[in-house]
Design an enzyme around this catalytic site. Structure first.
Site, mmCIF file in Angstrom:
data_model
loop_
_atom_site.group_PDB
_atom_site.id
_atom_site.type_symbol
_atom_site.label_atom_id
_atom_site.label_comp_id
_atom_site.label_asym_id
_atom_site.label_seq_id
_atom_site.Cartn_x
_atom_site.Cartn_y
_atom_site.Cartn_z
ATOM 1 C CG HIS A 77 90.071 -8.129 -31.039
ATOM 2 N ND1 HIS A 77 91.344 -8.259 -31.108
ATOM 3 C CD2 HIS A 77 89.677 -7.105 -31.932
ATOM 4 C CE1 HIS A 77 91.234 -8.146 -32.441
ATOM 5 N NE2 HIS A 77 90.590 -7.402 -33.313
ATOM 6 C CD GLU B 215 87.455 -7.254 -36.660
ATOM 7 O OE1 GLU B 215 86.887 -6.691 -37.196
ATOM 8 O OE2 GLU B 215 88.525 -7.827 -36.429
ATOM 9 C CD GLU C 232 84.070 -6.231 -34.467
ATOM 10 O OE1 GLU C 232 82.530 -4.868 -33.835
ATOM 11 O OE2 GLU C 232 84.501 -6.302 -35.221
ATOM 12 C CE1 TYR D 182 91.356 -4.258 -31.074
ATOM 13 C CE2 TYR D 182 89.140 -4.263 -29.825
ATOM 14 C CZ TYR D 182 89.954 -4.142 -31.905
ATOM 15 O OH TYR D 182 89.696 -3.758 -32.514
ATOM 16 N NE ARG E 138 82.263 -6.446 -37.838
ATOM 17 C CZ ARG E 138 82.943 -5.132 -38.104
ATOM 18 N NH1 ARG E 138 82.271 -4.370 -38.741
ATOM 19 N NH2 ARG E 138 84.831 -4.983 -37.584
ATOM 20 C CD1 TRP F 219 96.534 -8.514 -29.120
ATOM 21 C CD2 TRP F 219 95.226 -8.245 -30.817
ATOM 22 N NE1 TRP F 219 95.792 -7.146 -29.008
ATOM 23 C CE2 TRP F 219 95.552 -6.790 -30.828
ATOM 24 C CE3 TRP F 219 94.745 -8.021 -32.781
ATOM 25 C CZ2 TRP F 219 95.258 -5.525 -31.578
ATOM 26 C CZ3 TRP F 219 94.701 -7.466 -32.785
ATOM 27 C CH2 TRP F 219 94.677 -6.009 -32.271
ATOM 28 C CD GLU G 93 84.901 -1.091 -37.388
ATOM 29 O OE1 GLU G 93 85.476 -1.114 -36.186
ATOM 30 O OE2 GLU G 93 85.357 -2.738 -38.292
ATOM 31 N NE ARG H 261 85.474 -0.716 -31.245
ATOM 32 C CZ ARG H 261 86.704 -1.824 -31.522
ATOM 33 N NH1 ARG H 261 86.691 -2.066 -32.626
ATOM 34 N NH2 ARG H 261 87.642 0.071 -31.004
ATOM 35 C CG ASP I 113 85.551 -6.207 -31.728
ATOM 36 O OD1 ASP I 113 85.896 -7.059 -31.559
ATOM 37 O OD2 ASP I 113 86.130 -5.670 -32.781
#
Ligand code: EZ4
Ligand code: CO
Length: 405
Positions: free
Chosen positions: A215, A265, A239, A161, A286, A405, A342, A149, A213
Site C-alpha cells: 500500500h 490501482e 503489490e 492497512y 492493476r 496511506w 481481485e 491476499r 499489499d
C-alpha cells in the site's frame, strides 16, 4: 436507426457503503448501468457527471462508444485525474452495457469472445497476529479460494492497512466527515512482514497462491530489501511497494529482486503506466475499470501490457460496485493476458440494490451470459440507503509527518 441517449441519471446510494451509479436511457428504451464510485470523493464524481457531462451526453448516438470516450477525453482541455476518468469510465461501461443489450449478447462476446472458461480470483485474509491470520486463510480455503491476499498487524502499531482488529472483513473507509489518522512505522513493518509471511507459507504449504499489499508505504531501496527478504515465501505478487508516480524509481527495485510486482490501482490512464509497462518494471497492471476510463481504455492498457508480457489483474475492492466487477469479468474472459481478478466481496445490503449475474465457483468467477454487463440496479431499493459521508484514513510517521496511506 440511430440509438439516441435520452436521459442520464446519477444515483448516489449507500447500501452498506457508498456507491455512485450512472444510468443511461436510450430512445429505444434500453438502459445501461455504469459504476462511478471514487471512495471518499463520491460527490465530486456525481457533480462532474451530473453538472458537466450529462447535458452533453443527452442527444448523442449511444452506439458511438469510442467517439464518446474521446469526446470527453480529448474534447476536454482539463483532462485526466480520478474524478474525470471515473466519470468517463462510468459512461463507457453504461454504453457497452447498452450495446450488449441491443445485440442480445454478453459484453465479452463484443470484446472478441471468451479466451478462457473461468477467471481465477483472489480474496482477502486478515488477522492482527499469525494465529488470527491463519484462521482467516483457512476460512478462505474452505470457500474454495486458490489465491489469498494476506495482511497482518505490526507490533507497536494500533491500526494497519488491510487489518481490522476483531472484525472478519476489512473496510478501509470510515463513516463520518474527514479522515481517521493512523500511525506508521516503516522499520517495524520491515522487521515483521517477512516473519508473518514465512509463517503463513509454512502453515499452508506450497500450492496456495499468496499475495501481499504494501500500500505505497516504502521507498525504492526499502521495497528492494523487502522483495529480497520475501523471495523464499514464493509470493504470487507484492503489490504497490512504492508510490508509483515516479515510474523510473522502480528500476532500483527490479535490480535487486525477482519478486513479481503488481501496481496500478490508483492509475487513471495508460500514460500513468507507460514506463512501468514498456520497461517491464512490473509484472501485473492493476487498473480498475471505473478509475481508468472504462472498458475501452482498459483494453488499450491491457493490449500495451500484452506486448511486454505484463499481465492484467484489475483492482476489485468493495469500493467499486458490482457493475465495475461485472465489467472487469467481461474483460477478463476475453483478454488473453488477464491473470487474476481481485474479489473482496460486499456488505450484505449490496445484494438488495445490485442484482448481478456473475457467479463464483470454487475459486473462479464467470460474468454470466445475460445480455450486456448482466447487472440490474434497483432504484427503489437504493433510495432506502441514502449517501452518508465516509473517508479513507490518512497515515503519519511516528514523529507526525504525513505519510502515503
Ligand atoms: O485501499 O480500494 O488492493 N486493494 C486495495 C484497496 C484500497 C481501497 C481504497 O479505496 O489496496 O483496499
Ligand atoms: Co491494493
Amino acid at each position: 436507426m440511430t440509438r439516441v441517449i435520452d436521459a442520464v441519471d446519477v444515483i448516489v446510494s449507500s447500501p452498506g457503503r457508498n456507491f455512485v451509479t450512472l444510468k443511461i436511457t436510450t430512445s429505444d428504451g434500453l438502459v445501461g448501468w455504469g459504476d462511478a464510485t471514487l471512495n471518499g470523493r463520491e460527490l465530486s464524481v456525481a457533480s462532474y457527471l451530473r453538472d458537466h457531462l450529462a447535458p452533453a451526453l443527452v442527444g448523442r448516438d449511444a452506439d458511438r462508444i469510442e467517439d464518446t470516450w474521446n469526446y470527453f477525453y480529448r474534447g476536454v482541455y482539463w483532462r485526466r485525474g480520478p474524478v474525470a476518468m471515473a466519470s468517463i469510465g462510468a459512461i463507457d461501461m453504461a454504453l457497452w452495457d447498452i450495446k450488449g443489450k441491443a445485440a442480445g449478447v454478453p459484453v465479452y462476446q463484443l470484446l472478441g469472445g471468451a479466451v478462457r472458461d473461468r477467471i481465477l480470483t483472489y480474496t482477502h485474509a486478515t488477522g492482527w497476529d499469525v494465529p488470527e491470520l491463519l484462521d482467516s486463510v483457512a476460512e478462505r480455503r474452505v470457500q474454495g479460494y486458490r489465491a489469498v491476499r494476506v495482511q497482518s498487524g505490526v507490533p507497536g502499531l494500533d491500526k494497519v492497512y488491510g487489518v481490522t482488529k476483531g472484525a472478519a472483513v476489512y473496510e478501509p473507509a470510515g463513516r463520518g466527515v474527514g479522515p481517521a489518522e493512523e500511525v506508521w512505522d516503516t522499520s517495524a513493518y520491515l522487521r515483521h512482514a517477512p516473519v508473518v509471511l514465512e509463517a503463513v507459507r509454512e502453515a499452508v504449504g506450497p500450492e496456495l497462491k499468496l499475495l501481499h499489499d504494501v500500500h505505497h508505504r516504502l521507498n525504492p531501496i526499502e521495497a528492494a530489501r523487502l522483495g529480497k527478504a520475501l523471495e523464499p515465501v514464493d509470493l504470487f505478487w507484492l503489490e504497490d511497494v512504492t508510490p508509483a508516480e515516479n515510474q523510473m524509481l522502480l528500476r532500483a527495485v527490479r535490480q535487486h529482486t525477482t519478486i513479481p510486482l503488481a501496481i496500478g490501482e490508483v492509475f487513471n490512464t495508460v500514460w500513468d503506466a507507460q514506463q512501468l509497462i514498456t520497461e517491464r518494471l512490473i509484472d501485473y497492471i492493476r487498473v480498475a475499470v471505473v478509475h481508468a476510463g472504462g472498458i475501452s481504455h482498459l483494453r488499450k492498457i491491457f493490449a500495451l501490457a500484452e506486448v511486454f508480457q505484463v499481465k492484467a489483474a484489475p483492482h476489485g475492492p468493495s469500493d467499486v460496485s458490482p457493475i465495475n466487477m461485472s465489467a472487469s469479468l467481461h474483460l477478463g474472459l476475453s483478454t488473453t493476458n488477464f491473470a487474476i481478478q481481485e474479489f473482496m466481496g460486499y456488505p450484505a445490503q449490496v445484494g438488495e440494490v445490485f442484482h448481478s449475474s456473475y457467479r463464483y465457483d470454487d475459486g473462479y468467477l464467470h460474468p454470466g451470459d445475460e445480455p450486456g454487463l448482466g447487472i440490474e440496479f434497483d432504484e427503489a431499493a437504493a433510495a432506502r440507503f441514502p449517501y452518508s459521508p465516509a473517508y479513507l484514513p490518512i497515515a503519519r510517521d511516528l514523529d507526525g509527518t504525513m505519510k502515503d496511506w
